[in-house]
Design an enzyme around this catalytic site. Structure first.
Site, PDB file in Angstrom:
ATOM      1  N   GLU A 113      20.946  54.366  15.882  1.00 53.35           N
ATOM      2  CA  GLU A 113      21.523  55.714  15.854  1.00 53.35           C
ATOM      3  C   GLU A 113      22.146  56.017  17.197  1.00 53.35           C
ATOM      4  O   GLU A 113      21.802  55.401  18.199  1.00 53.35           O
ATOM      5  CB  GLU A 113      20.409  56.748  15.616  1.00 53.35           C
ATOM      6  CG  GLU A 113      19.793  56.663  14.255  1.00 53.35           C
ATOM      7  CD  GLU A 113      18.473  57.415  14.190  1.00 53.35           C
ATOM      8  OE1 GLU A 113      18.243  58.323  15.015  1.00 53.35           O
ATOM      9  OE2 GLU A 113      17.675  57.073  13.306  1.00 53.35           O
ATOM     10  N   LYS A 115      22.532  58.100  20.552  1.00 51.15           N
ATOM     11  CA  LYS A 115      21.593  58.892  21.354  1.00 51.15           C
ATOM     12  C   LYS A 115      22.340  60.133  21.839  1.00 51.15           C
ATOM     13  O   LYS A 115      23.130  60.081  22.769  1.00 51.15           O
ATOM     14  CB  LYS A 115      21.073  58.077  22.530  1.00 51.15           C
ATOM     15  CG  LYS A 115      19.953  58.770  23.272  1.00 51.15           C
ATOM     16  CD  LYS A 115      19.325  57.840  24.285  1.00 51.15           C
ATOM     17  CE  LYS A 115      18.102  58.451  24.921  1.00 51.15           C
ATOM     18  NZ  LYS A 115      18.307  59.744  25.527  1.00 51.15           N
ATOM     19  N   ASP A 117      23.295  63.531  23.519  1.00 48.97           N
ATOM     20  CA  ASP A 117      22.935  64.031  24.840  1.00 48.97           C
ATOM     21  C   ASP A 117      22.851  65.552  24.798  1.00 48.97           C
ATOM     22  O   ASP A 117      23.810  66.250  25.102  1.00 48.97           O
ATOM     23  CB  ASP A 117      24.007  63.573  25.843  1.00 48.97           C
ATOM     24  CG  ASP A 117      23.503  63.699  27.259  1.00 48.97           C
ATOM     25  OD1 ASP A 117      22.305  63.965  27.448  1.00 48.97           O
ATOM     26  OD2 ASP A 117      24.323  63.534  28.184  1.00 48.97           O
ATOM     27  N   TYR A 225      17.180  63.670  13.434  1.00 51.20           N
ATOM     28  CA  TYR A 225      16.998  62.222  13.443  1.00 51.20           C
ATOM     29  C   TYR A 225      15.560  61.720  13.261  1.00 51.20           C
ATOM     30  O   TYR A 225      15.294  60.541  13.419  1.00 51.20           O
ATOM     31  CB  TYR A 225      17.580  61.629  14.728  1.00 51.20           C
ATOM     32  CG  TYR A 225      17.150  62.317  16.004  1.00 51.20           C
ATOM     33  CD1 TYR A 225      15.826  62.396  16.386  1.00 51.20           C
ATOM     34  CD2 TYR A 225      18.114  62.893  16.827  1.00 51.20           C
ATOM     35  CE1 TYR A 225      15.454  63.021  17.555  1.00 51.20           C
ATOM     36  CE2 TYR A 225      17.749  63.526  18.006  1.00 51.20           C
ATOM     37  CZ  TYR A 225      16.403  63.584  18.363  1.00 51.20           C
ATOM     38  OH  TYR A 225      16.041  64.205  19.521  1.00 51.20           O
ATOM     39  N   LYS A 312      20.604  52.699  27.192  1.00 59.05           N
ATOM     40  CA  LYS A 312      21.450  53.680  27.868  1.00 59.05           C
ATOM     41  C   LYS A 312      22.745  53.023  28.332  1.00 59.05           C
ATOM     42  O   LYS A 312      22.719  51.960  28.956  1.00 59.05           O
ATOM     43  CB  LYS A 312      20.721  54.221  29.109  1.00 59.05           C
ATOM     44  CG  LYS A 312      19.556  55.110  28.766  1.00 59.05           C
ATOM     45  CD  LYS A 312      19.963  56.564  28.921  1.00 59.05           C
ATOM     46  CE  LYS A 312      18.745  57.431  29.067  1.00 59.05           C
ATOM     47  NZ  LYS A 312      18.713  58.283  30.172  1.00 59.05           N
ATOM     48  N   CYS A 406      45.422  79.815  53.102  1.00 59.04           N
ATOM     49  CA  CYS A 406      45.827  79.627  51.719  1.00 59.04           C
ATOM     50  C   CYS A 406      47.080  78.750  51.657  1.00 59.04           C
ATOM     51  O   CYS A 406      48.064  79.025  52.347  1.00 59.04           O
ATOM     52  CB  CYS A 406      46.102  80.980  51.063  1.00 59.04           C
ATOM     53  SG  CYS A 406      46.743  80.814  49.386  1.00 59.04           S
ATOM     54  N   CYS A 409      50.086  81.121  50.430  1.00 56.97           N
ATOM     55  CA  CYS A 409      50.591  82.316  51.112  1.00 56.97           C
ATOM     56  C   CYS A 409      50.169  82.390  52.575  1.00 56.97           C
ATOM     57  O   CYS A 409      50.433  83.385  53.248  1.00 56.97           O
ATOM     58  CB  CYS A 409      50.163  83.575  50.367  1.00 56.97           C
ATOM     59  SG  CYS A 409      48.400  83.905  50.532  1.00 56.97           S
ATOM     60  N   CYS A 424      41.120  83.075  48.702  1.00 56.57           N
ATOM     61  CA  CYS A 424      42.250  83.685  49.383  1.00 56.57           C
ATOM     62  C   CYS A 424      42.164  85.181  49.088  1.00 56.57           C
ATOM     63  O   CYS A 424      42.225  85.582  47.929  1.00 56.57           O
ATOM     64  CB  CYS A 424      43.567  83.121  48.856  1.00 56.57           C
ATOM     65  SG  CYS A 424      44.959  84.133  49.390  1.00 56.57           S
ATOM     66  N   CYS A 430      49.648  86.928  46.970  1.00 56.51           N
ATOM     67  CA  CYS A 430      49.609  85.468  46.843  1.00 56.51           C
ATOM     68  C   CYS A 430      50.174  85.067  45.471  1.00 56.51           C
ATOM     69  O   CYS A 430      49.621  85.440  44.432  1.00 56.51           O
ATOM     70  CB  CYS A 430      48.157  85.020  47.014  1.00 56.51           C
ATOM     71  SG  CYS A 430      47.887  83.268  46.819  1.00 56.51           S
TER      72      CYS A 430
HETATM   73  S1  IVH Z   1      14.090  59.588  18.206  1.00 52.53           S
HETATM   74  C1  IVH Z   1       9.525  59.256  18.790  1.00 52.53           C
HETATM   75  N1  IVH Z   1      16.683  59.545  17.912  1.00 52.53           N
HETATM   76  O1  IVH Z   1      16.335  61.081  23.332  1.00 52.53           O
HETATM   77  C2  IVH Z   1      11.011  59.122  18.778  1.00 52.53           C
HETATM   78  N2  IVH Z   1      15.810  60.577  19.875  1.00 52.53           N
HETATM   79  O2  IVH Z   1      14.792  59.729  25.493  1.00 52.53           O
HETATM   80  C3  IVH Z   1      11.667  60.413  18.863  1.00 52.53           C
HETATM   81  N3  IVH Z   1      17.517  61.549  21.344  1.00 52.53           N
HETATM   82  O3  IVH Z   1      13.457  63.082  23.292  1.00 52.53           O
HETATM   83  C4  IVH Z   1      13.050  60.377  19.341  1.00 52.53           C
HETATM   84  N4  IVH Z   1      19.246  61.015  20.103  1.00 52.53           N
HETATM   85  O4  IVH Z   1      15.698  64.166  22.690  1.00 52.53           O
HETATM   86  C5  IVH Z   1      15.665  59.916  18.708  1.00 52.53           C
HETATM   87  N5  IVH Z   1      18.966  59.466  17.484  1.00 52.53           N
HETATM   88  C6  IVH Z   1      17.950  59.844  18.262  1.00 52.53           C
HETATM   89  C7  IVH Z   1      18.154  60.552  19.475  1.00 52.53           C
HETATM   90  C8  IVH Z   1      17.038  60.891  20.264  1.00 52.53           C
HETATM   91  C9  IVH Z   1      18.850  61.614  21.216  1.00 52.53           C
HETATM   92  C10 IVH Z   1      16.779  62.104  22.493  1.00 52.53           C
HETATM   93  C11 IVH Z   1      15.540  62.883  22.129  1.00 52.53           C
HETATM   94  C12 IVH Z   1      14.410  62.189  22.810  1.00 52.53           C
HETATM   95  C13 IVH Z   1      15.100  61.454  23.900  1.00 52.53           C
HETATM   96  C14 IVH Z   1      14.295  60.263  24.324  1.00 52.53           C
END
Ligand code: IVH
Length: 668
Positions: A113, A115, A117, A225, A312, A406, A409, A424, A430
């Site tokens: 999946e 991740k 942010d 998720y 990451k 500035c 001006c 300024c 200006c």
């Molecule tokens: S699963 C026990 N799935 O990443 C597993 N987490 O560094 C629960 N996050 O605290 C997390 N996308 O806030 C999961 N597709 C995804 C995610 C995800 C972002 C975040 C989440 C978690 C953090 C862990």
């Protein structure tokens, strides 16, 4: 309409709106226009106002906010909210794969999946209704942000179908779409407010705002998720999430099953490349063992599951040459230093410029023209310079001296005590500030002179015809005709538009003046509180602080604005031209001093007025709204279903509790 008919209609409208929300926000396949949707919603809100006994806590009308949370309650998580182990390389991922193979003898598969942010959230549903939304906090306990979460349209307040477990928790990530982030920052920039650092912080900050109406206005979104509960419908994570989608949850379409670690690596490589095409930020990929049973066998360490891990992405960083530093002047006079770079490819786009933020950052990085600098695109939209490769510095470079005047001006710059930026101060002399101010002055929510665009403003200013906003009202058609691309008809329209703007009410004129930090809402508050510009101009900081929601920074900035003779002169000229600098008879009729020096807390649901109406009435009658009951509260205005905590506190502190009818009598 009879009571029964109203009840039935409210139910039908709620169902329809829920369905449209689902189609729009979860499936991204709307079947009606935004306008038709708003009409249905308006009808529902009106009926619920008339028949508050039928207003349900999960009505689609709750999406617009209205409640204020002074302090978020801390709640213990039913299942601890763990974090994930991180990996940064193929090698580390293969180690993870080896550990899984050791842990389970039979065949298994992964689910990959994105991740997201943002901010982790845990949603609890009972009998198909959202009952609680808790942030991660320290993993053991988090903050109850249910009221704010209810404004997020893609989070269902009640579920579809009947196949969901009686009670379960679903976890996901609340995020701010990039477009929304950019548009908020654009507005903040125009107001001279500090910019939000990145979409993640913006989402986190928004979720903890006290006023849910503001949260509703910022379009947060959410992907789910992870499903938790005793009786989940399927044996695998993947199937459970697909099923959750049918209950109304937004599940990412980019979730994929992978037979082995090589397939996982392919998924990662794909998204490392494609992630910039998404409408939201991701910072990696999450890899999970799919089978629930195998997850159970693998179990958890003290901090994280053994059956999942995150990969990451590397922050994208390149090095290039800093060719020069230029300084931009905004509408409010704020100076932004900009790095002009030798063009370089970063995160899928060619970068030529990067923000250097302010003098302190330049000083801290000791960045010099000619340096090889590292440029990174983190969570921020605008790339930034994060360091200098000093080993490549040429022998005779000079320390960067921040400009003192500035660039537009030549006026000496100033810097407020606690401000990061230089300004300024030549507000009225200006060029970019004047042009920016004029563009703001004529904008739709201000004087609404739509016949006057940015290009014409440039022409008018450059030709010397208009040097400030007051000059606009001296313009005659004959002045305009010699301008390039100015036809007879456009000139007539322009003059007519300017003339018409004299009817714009005082609150909008005040907003149009473009005082730093004074947005539309603040202008309205000031207008109703002081009633005319003369009273406002005479107000000192203490008096301004008496107006609800005005803090020290805004108060000081307003006082400073009206101390400047040039500003007064412009206001005097505009007054003479007939612009409205006081509330109209009608606006005044709706105001009084009856609630002067009184502080109100509103709680519950009301039958005659909406909470927003009540707030407005309190302000228009000279009173002040606050979010929570304290010793200083004069009245608790109590509606139906009000918070029991507030009631208890009011009783304990001896705060008078009044009904909607009592309130109506008070203001006559
Ligand atoms: S699963 C026990 N799935 O990443 C597993 N987490 O560094 C629960 N996050 O605290 C997390 N996308 O806030 C999961 N597709 C995804 C995610 C995800 C972002 C975040 C989440 C978690 C953090 C862990």
């Amino acid at each position: 309409m009879t009571k029964d008919q109203a009840k039935a209609k409210i139910e039908i409208l709620s169902k329809q709106l829920d369905e449209h929300n689902y189609r729009y926000y979860v499936l991204a396949q709307p079947t009606i226009s935004d306008y038709d949707f708003d009409m249905l919603l308006e009808e529902l809100i009106k009926l619920e106002k008339e028949y508050p006994e039928f207003l349900k806590p999960d009505s689609p009308s709750q999406r617009v906010g209205g409640q204020v949370t002074k302090e978020f309650k801390t709640v213990k998580h039913k299942y601890p909210m763990m974090s994930l182990g991180n990996t940064y390389s193929e090698e580390e991922l293969r180690d993870f794969d080896d550990r899984i193979k050791k842990g389970i003898a039979e065949k298994f598969e992964y689910v990959c999946e994105l991740k997201f942010d943002g901010v982790a959230i845990g949603l609890t549903y009972k009998d198909g209704h959202l009952v609680q939304a808790i942030t991660r906090g320290d993993g053991e306990q988090g903050d109850d942000v249910t009221t704010n979460v209810k404004t997020i349209r893609s989070i269902p307040l009640s579920l579809r179908g009947t196949h969901y477990p009686k009670e379960f928790e679903i976890r996901g990530e609340i995020y701010m779409p990039l477009k929304e982030f950019e548009s908020i920052n654009k507005e903040r920039e125009e107001l001279g407010d500090a910019l939000l650092a990145n979409p993640r912080n913006a989402a986190a900050g928004t979720l903890k705002m006290q006023d849910s109406t503001v949260v509703a206005g910022r379009k947060l979104d959410c992907f789910l998720y992870y499903l938790l509960g005793e009786k989940l419908p399927h044996q695998s994570h993947y199937e459970n999430l697909l099923e959750a989608k049918t209950w109304g949850f937004r599940v990412s379409e980019h979730m994929a099953r992978c037979a082995d670690i090589d397939a996982v690596l392919k998924y990662i490589a794909h998204w490392d490349n494609e992630r910039h095409k998404l409408e939201f930020d991701i910072d990696g990929v999450v890899i999970k063992v799919n089978s629930q049973e195998q997850q159970r066998v693998l179990g958890f360490t003290a901090k994280s599951p053994r059956w999942a891990i995150s990969y990451k992405f590397k922050a994208e960083r390149v090095s290039t040459i800093l060719e020069s530093i230029s300084y931009q002047v905004g509408r409010t006079g704020a100076i932004t230093p900009v790095a002009n770079l030798k063009p370089v490819l970063l995160a899928g786009t060619t970068v030529k410029r990067a923000s250097l933020h302010n003098a302190d950052i330049i000083e801290k990085l000791d960045v010099r023209v000619g340096d090889t600098v590292y440029v990174e695109k983190g969570g921020e939209i605008i790339p930034k310079i994060i360091g200098v490769d000093v080993s490549k510095r040429a022998a005779h470079t000079h320390k960067t001296k921040y400009i003192t005047k500035c660039p537009e001006c030549d006026t000496p710059l100033i810097r407020g005590e606690e401000e990061a930026n230089h300004y300024c101060p030549n507000e009225n002399g200006c060029p970019p500030q004047i042009k920016g101010k004029m563009e703001h002055f004529v904008s739709r929510k201000a004087m609404n002179i739509d016949s006057l665009g940015g290009e014409t403003i440039g022409q008018l200013f450059d030709s010397g015809l208009v040097k400030n906003i007051a000059d606009l009202y001296d313009l005659k058609k004959e002045d305009l005709l010699p301008l390039e691309r100015m036809a007879e008809k456009s000139a007539t329209n322009l003059i007519a538009g300017i003339e018409e703007s004299k009817q714009v009410p005082f609150n909008r004129v005040l907003y149009a003046l473009g005082l730093r930090h004074v947005g539309e809402t603040t202008a309205k508050k000031l207008a109703y509180y002081f009633k005319n510009i003369d009273a406002l101009m005479k107000a000192n900081v203490e008096q301004l602080l008496e107006v609800g929601d005005i803090g020290e920074v805004i108060a000081k900035s307003i006082v400073a604005h009206f101390r400047d003779k040039k500003n007064i002169e412009i206001i005097e000229r505009l007054k003479n031209k007939g612009l409205k600098f006081e509330l109209s008879e009608e606006q005044l009729a709706a105001t009084s001093d009856k609630l002067k020096d009184l502080t109100f807390v509103i709680s519950g649901v009301f039958s005659k007025f909406s909470r927003d109406d009540l707030k407005k009435l309190i302000e228009q009658n000279g009173g002040k709204n606050v979010g929570s009951v304290s010793g200083k509260t004069s009245y608790l205005l109590a509606g139906e279903n009000m918070g029991p905590e507030k009631l208890k506190k009011a009783e304990k502190l001896g705060v008078k509790i009044i009904s909607e009818n009592d309130f109506v009598k008070m203001i006559g």
